[in-house]
Design a protein around this motif. Structure first.
Motif: not given
Length: 385
Positions: A25-27, A36-39
């Protein structure tokens, strides 16, 4: 405050045991942002995070990787930047005592020591690590050390001095010795001195006359062989066009030599009652010589060496006959040796032999005849009646 010190909880969506890919999961990083941001993140994905003003990332860095155990190391932003320090090749002083109090704030410091063959950057026994906004300082608490100690067949500018990783020192080897590959500088590395700290015996490239070396441009160590080939019209002492010499503790086994075919001499001539002192060869190079010796009691006359020059050899010596006086001869002449036994006597050419009359007899030859000289197997004996 507590929330800022707690690492984010990672949920693993699917177990590898079911044959599906592990994801993270994203921290949720309190007081910080990541990219980078990911789901969802796949195994081995890496993120970089940055903390808000006044907060610090983990002293293990500001990156984290998605693993089957979650994010490693756990990303966090804390008011205290430094976690328990890892002293590679050393140990933190009373680490067990301090462990419950980490992380710690900027400015706090702790003593540590280094293992054998490692030293602190200041080369003192007790070093200390200090917490800074960017982590622990020094970042390498224990560095490899190398000692300039006794060096056989060489010396250092300064003995018993300690050098640390990356430092170099010039080494002086005695004549005929050198470091590996004939270098003159050694450097302290994680594996010790490089090249190895040893002055090794070597042989320089010899002077080649009328020949060329098969291999050049290398350092010759004991037991190394140098092969050479004679130029056209030349050959070695034993009649070959190629030869070899061996590097030993005292240098080359012999000097390489090649000679013109026409300048050689054949086997040395024989000498009656004598022989050469070395094993005979089929051919001898110009300038070479053989040594003669005579059998027992034969006297060598002339130079004992015969030299090869322009395909001719100098005159060999002669072995002159000794004088042999049998016991019967003494009795026939009623004489005996003065001061020696009256058995068969051998005298070399040029030797003076003293005689006297046997008991009950008197001389009938001159007084001078009782001191006779041996000459090439002949001696004039005195006589008594």
């Amino acid at each position: 405050m507590l929330l800022s010190l707690i690492s984010v909880t990672v949920t693993l969506w699917v177990s590898r045991a079911h044959g599906q890919e592990t994801t993270c999961d994203p921290p949720n990083i309190a007081n910080g942002l990541h990219a980078p941001y990911r789901t969802k993140y796949r195994l081995e994905d890496v993120i970089t995070y940055h903390c808000d003003s006044g907060f610090y990332p983990s002293s293990r860095g500001n990156t984290a990787k998605c693993t089957d155990k979650g994010w490693v190391p756990p990303p966090r932003c804390s008011l205290k930047p430094c976690e328990l320090p890892e002293i590679k090749d050393g140990a933190l002083y009373k680490e067990y005592k301090y462990r419950p109090y980490f992380p710690v704030a900027v400015g706090e410091w702790y003593y540590y020591t280094c293992d054998d063959n490692y030293v602190t950057p200041t080369q003192v026994y007790w070093g200390y690590v200090t917490c800074t906004p960017s982590g622990w300082s020094p970042d390498v608490p224990c560095v490899k050390k190398c000692v300039a100690d006794h060096l056989k067949h060489g010396h250092f500018p300064r003995k018993e001095q300690t050098y640390v990783l990356g430092e170099s020192v010039r080494v002086f080897c005695q004549p005929g010795y050198s470091l590996q590959n004939q270098e003159s500088v050694v450097t302290c590395t994680e594996n010790g001195w490089s090249p190895a700290l040893a002055c090794l015996k070597h042989c320089d490239m010899p002077l080649l006359e009328n020949a060329t070396a098969i291999i050049t441009g290398k350092a010759f160590r004991p037991n190394d062989t140098l092969d050479y080939q004679c130029l056209d019209g030349y050959e070695t002492r034993d009649g070959n066009i190629m030869g070899s010499i061996v590097c030993g503790e005292d240098g080359w086994s012999r000097l390489p030599s090649s000679f013109k075919f026409a300048e050689k001499c054949g086997p040395p001539p024989a000498v009656d009652n004598g022989d050469i002192t070395s094993f005979p060869l089929a051919a001898y190079a110009a300038g070479s010589r053989v040594e003669y010796q005579c059998q027992a009691y034969y006297e060598l006359q002339g130079p004992k060496h015969a030299t090869c020059s322009d395909a001719k050899r100098s005159e060999p010596p002669k072995c002159l006959d000794p004088c042999v006086i049998a016991e019967e001869t003494f009795n026939e002449n009623n004489i005996q040796l003065k001061g020696k036994e009256d058995k068969t006597y051998y005298a070399k050419t040029g030797e003076i032999i003293e005689f006297m009359c046997q008991s009950g007899h008197h001389a009938v030859t001159s007084r001078q005849s009782f001191k006779a000289t041996c000459w090439e197997g002949t001696v004039q004996l005195p006589r008594c009646e």
